[in-house]
Design a protein around this motif. Structure first.
Motif, mmCIF file in Angstrom:
data_model
loop_
_atom_site.group_PDB
_atom_site.id
_atom_site.type_symbol
_atom_site.label_atom_id
_atom_site.label_comp_id
_atom_site.label_asym_id
_atom_site.label_seq_id
_atom_site.Cartn_x
_atom_site.Cartn_y
_atom_site.Cartn_z
ATOM 1 N N HIS A 6 -64.723 -0.499 -11.398
ATOM 2 C CA HIS A 6 -64.065 -0.779 -12.653
ATOM 3 C C HIS A 6 -64.968 -0.922 -13.805
ATOM 4 C CE1 HIS A 6 -65.488 -4.514 -10.822
ATOM 5 N NE2 HIS A 6 -65.707 -5.066 -12.196
ATOM 6 N N THR A 7 -66.320 -0.869 -13.494
ATOM 7 C CA THR A 7 -67.369 -0.787 -14.316
ATOM 8 C C THR A 7 -68.167 0.481 -14.343
ATOM 9 O OG1 THR A 7 -67.474 -3.180 -14.360
ATOM 10 C CG2 THR A 7 -69.554 -1.937 -15.507
ATOM 11 N N ARG A 8 -68.382 1.160 -15.574
ATOM 12 C CA ARG A 8 -68.867 2.351 -15.273
ATOM 13 C C ARG A 8 -69.914 2.490 -16.458
ATOM 14 N NH1 ARG A 8 -64.093 3.105 -16.946
ATOM 15 N NH2 ARG A 8 -63.431 4.512 -18.806
ATOM 16 N N GLY A 48 -85.520 -12.468 -10.207
ATOM 17 C CA GLY A 48 -85.649 -11.453 -11.134
ATOM 18 C C GLY A 48 -86.071 -12.007 -12.250
ATOM 19 N N PRO A 49 -86.495 -11.153 -13.233
ATOM 20 C CA PRO A 49 -87.176 -11.639 -14.584
ATOM 21 C C PRO A 49 -85.949 -12.187 -15.549
ATOM 22 C CG PRO A 49 -86.883 -9.240 -14.550
ATOM 23 C CD PRO A 49 -86.493 -9.773 -13.242
ATOM 24 N N ASN A 50 -86.160 -13.025 -16.319
ATOM 25 C CA ASN A 50 -85.271 -13.656 -17.110
ATOM 26 C C ASN A 50 -85.128 -12.839 -18.348
ATOM 27 O OD1 ASN A 50 -83.197 -15.895 -17.243
ATOM 28 N ND2 ASN A 50 -84.357 -16.752 -19.061
ATOM 29 N N THR A 51 -85.089 -11.629 -18.267
ATOM 30 C CA THR A 51 -84.989 -10.699 -19.231
ATOM 31 C C THR A 51 -83.455 -10.502 -19.529
ATOM 32 O OG1 THR A 51 -85.096 -8.856 -17.751
ATOM 33 C CG2 THR A 51 -87.179 -9.544 -18.792
ATOM 34 N N THR A 52 -83.220 -9.280 -20.364
ATOM 35 C CA THR A 52 -81.726 -8.998 -20.675
ATOM 36 C C THR A 52 -81.458 -8.416 -19.313
ATOM 37 O OG1 THR A 52 -82.090 -8.364 -22.950
ATOM 38 C CG2 THR A 52 -80.289 -7.522 -21.754
ATOM 39 N N PHE A 53 -82.195 -7.647 -18.576
ATOM 40 C CA PHE A 53 -81.677 -6.964 -17.152
ATOM 41 C C PHE A 53 -81.326 -8.256 -16.232
ATOM 42 C CE2 PHE A 53 -83.792 -6.001 -12.908
ATOM 43 C CZ PHE A 53 -82.873 -5.056 -12.629
ATOM 44 N N GLY A 54 -82.318 -9.177 -16.069
ATOM 45 C CA GLY A 54 -82.096 -10.138 -15.262
ATOM 46 C C GLY A 54 -80.918 -11.280 -15.356
ATOM 47 N N LYS A 55 -80.925 -11.543 -16.764
ATOM 48 C CA LYS A 55 -79.595 -12.317 -17.074
ATOM 49 C C LYS A 55 -78.422 -11.853 -16.638
ATOM 50 C CE LYS A 55 -82.095 -14.560 -21.009
ATOM 51 N NZ LYS A 55 -82.278 -14.617 -22.455
ATOM 52 N N ASP A 56 -78.356 -10.559 -16.754
ATOM 53 C CA ASP A 56 -76.976 -9.895 -16.270
ATOM 54 C C ASP A 56 -76.868 -9.654 -14.947
ATOM 55 O OD1 ASP A 56 -74.827 -8.576 -16.832
ATOM 56 O OD2 ASP A 56 -75.847 -6.458 -16.987
ATOM 57 N N PRO A 66 -76.919 -13.640 -11.778
ATOM 58 C CA PRO A 66 -75.745 -14.526 -11.615
ATOM 59 C C PRO A 66 -74.943 -13.769 -10.518
ATOM 60 C CG PRO A 66 -76.387 -14.636 -13.892
ATOM 61 C CD PRO A 66 -77.379 -13.357 -13.503
ATOM 62 N N ARG A 67 -74.727 -12.439 -10.884
ATOM 63 C CA ARG A 67 -73.802 -11.735 -9.809
ATOM 64 C C ARG A 67 -74.299 -11.796 -8.349
ATOM 65 N NH1 ARG A 67 -70.157 -7.975 -12.033
ATOM 66 N NH2 ARG A 67 -70.079 -7.708 -14.477
ATOM 67 N N ALA A 98 -72.903 -4.678 -12.134
ATOM 68 C CA ALA A 98 -71.704 -4.489 -11.096
ATOM 69 C C ALA A 98 -72.175 -3.685 -10.001
ATOM 70 C CB ALA A 98 -70.439 -4.091 -11.920
ATOM 71 N N VAL A 99 -72.844 -2.597 -10.087
ATOM 72 C CA VAL A 99 -73.378 -1.544 -9.348
ATOM 73 C C VAL A 99 -74.636 -1.760 -8.429
ATOM 74 C CG1 VAL A 99 -74.282 0.926 -9.171
ATOM 75 C CG2 VAL A 99 -72.481 0.448 -10.550
ATOM 76 N N LEU A 100 -75.536 -2.558 -9.108
ATOM 77 C CA LEU A 100 -76.545 -3.171 -8.429
ATOM 78 C C LEU A 100 -76.459 -4.241 -7.700
ATOM 79 C CD1 LEU A 100 -79.445 -2.509 -11.185
ATOM 80 C CD2 LEU A 100 -78.458 -0.858 -9.309
ATOM 81 N N ALA A 101 -75.891 -5.362 -7.976
ATOM 82 C CA ALA A 101 -75.618 -6.671 -7.279
ATOM 83 C C ALA A 101 -74.966 -6.570 -5.721
ATOM 84 C CB ALA A 101 -74.867 -7.533 -8.081
ATOM 85 N N PRO A 102 -74.051 -5.577 -5.402
ATOM 86 C CA PRO A 102 -73.510 -5.481 -4.194
ATOM 87 C C PRO A 102 -74.701 -5.147 -3.173
ATOM 88 C CG PRO A 102 -71.930 -4.807 -5.638
ATOM 89 C CD PRO A 102 -73.192 -4.920 -6.421
ATOM 90 N N ARG A 103 -75.285 -4.073 -3.881
ATOM 91 C CA ARG A 103 -76.639 -3.669 -2.884
ATOM 92 C C ARG A 103 -77.810 -4.663 -2.814
ATOM 93 N NH1 ARG A 103 -76.077 2.843 -5.092
ATOM 94 N NH2 ARG A 103 -73.771 2.935 -4.365
ATOM 95 N N ILE A 104 -77.986 -5.287 -3.686
ATOM 96 C CA ILE A 104 -79.081 -6.334 -3.792
ATOM 97 C C ILE A 104 -78.440 -7.271 -2.643
ATOM 98 C CG2 ILE A 104 -80.461 -8.256 -4.856
ATOM 99 C CD1 ILE A 104 -80.056 -6.356 -7.355
ATOM 100 N N ALA A 105 -77.250 -7.774 -2.741
ATOM 101 C CA ALA A 105 -76.680 -8.853 -1.865
ATOM 102 C C ALA A 105 -77.123 -8.288 -0.419
ATOM 103 C CB ALA A 105 -75.449 -9.179 -2.265
#
Length: 317
Positions: free
Chosen positions: A182-184, A95-103, A106-107, A75-82
């Motif tokens: 809302h996500t922390r 991004g890699p299809n690891t746990t990190f990338g799967k999460d 899509p955002r 939730a924190v990283l996605a807006p900055r990447i966009a």
């Protein structure tokens, strides 16, 4: 048409994960005009960026240092990447299809209003790719619109890590973007081990239901340590409580591609086979001569693992 790709760096505890170099290897197949890497971290971003800059094929590594990245959430990283994608005019975001990338990925796609392709295992054209379906038993070729930014995750098991030796430019990047509150981050619970990482180790030893118990799994650990291998398990072994779930290999666990995969007491359910299909050499030991694992194994041995493992230990010295 020119293409410009942004790779989202996957890192942990101040070090770049090999999944990033594997994602870059996929990006190289697209033959873009430039491949850039974005590192989002706290005060250690510059050091991670220096690792990324050594990977062949990378033009520029951007790093955004922010205390909010110390324990990153999607939730924190996605807006900055966009924001970085829109500012840089990128055609692809990988991004890699690891746990990190799967999460995360899509955002990013949702924020950009972009199409997404998951689990890329081969590139045909810059907008046409192969991805596995039906637990890896079939391959689907998908095409994405060529007139829009494309977000994708890469099946790291299908690519070797891109080589090192490069000296890409490194630049700081300011991303003044409001992020949701809302996500922390609350806390992190993870297993620690001195053994090699399961997803990147060149040798993996796995045990299944046939091992019999958590106590019996020690024989698997000891043999793996003897040959310097990571340790995995089937879902049946995890569900039985023999090992923690972060050791599960398969469709609902970790997808791996070691040079050598040795499995003991694993029958070879389709979900498990989906996780090891990219392994180099598969060695299977099972008492059941009709076990499905023997259909895909390069070397199969019918016998009791508790008799065979001591023999193997003596053989390796």
């Amino acid at each position: 048409m020119s293409y410009k790709i942004l790779i989202i760096a996957d890192h942990l505890q101040g070090a770049l994960n090999e999944s990033t170099a594997r994602t870059i290897a996929c990006a190289q197949q697209i033959a873009p005009d430039a491949i850039d890497v974005l590192v989002l971290a706290d005060d250690g971003a510059a050091a991670i960026a220096a690792e990324a800059a050594r990977i062949d094929g990378v033009a520029t590594v951007y790093h955004a240092d922010d205390a909010a990245h110390a324990h990153p959430t999607a939730a924190v990283l996605a807006p900055r990447i966009a924001a970085a994608v829109e500012r840089g005019g990128y055609s692809h975001v990988l991004g890699p299809n690891t746990t990190f990338g799967k999460d995360l990925m899509p955002r990013v796609a949702a924020l950009l209003g972009a199409p997404m392709v998951t689990d890329i295992m081969a590139v045909h054209t810059p907008h046409e790719f192969d991805r596995p379906i039906y637990a890896g038993n079939a391959v689907n070729t998908v095409a994405a619109p060529a007139d829009r930014v494309l977000v994708a995750s890469v099946r790291c098991a299908s690519y070797p890590a891109a080589a090192g030796g490069n000296e890409a430019a490194i630049e700081p990047l300011e991303l003044d973007v409001e992020v949701p509150s809302h996500t922390r981050f609350v806390g992190l619970e993870q297993q620690t081990s001195d053994r090699p990482d399961l997803q990147t180790a060149p040798k993996v030893v796995s045990g299944g239901r046939g091992v019999g118990s958590e106590e019996n799994f020690r024989i698997i650990y000891n043999f793996a340590d003897k040959i310097g291998a990571a340790v995995g398990a089937s879902r049946a072994a995890v569900d039985a409580g023999y090992v923690p779930n972060d050791m599960q290999v398969g469709q609902t666990g970790k997808i791996i591609s070691p040079t050598l995969y040795i499995c003991f007491g694993i029958s070879g359910a389709i979900q498990h086979l989906a996780g090891i299909k990219d392994a180099g050499t598969i060695v299977a030991i099972n008492k059941d001569e009709d076990a499905p694992i023997f259909e895909i194994a390069d070397i199969g041995l019918v016998g009791d693992l508790f008799d065979i493992i001591p023999e193997l230990e003596r053989a390796v010295g």
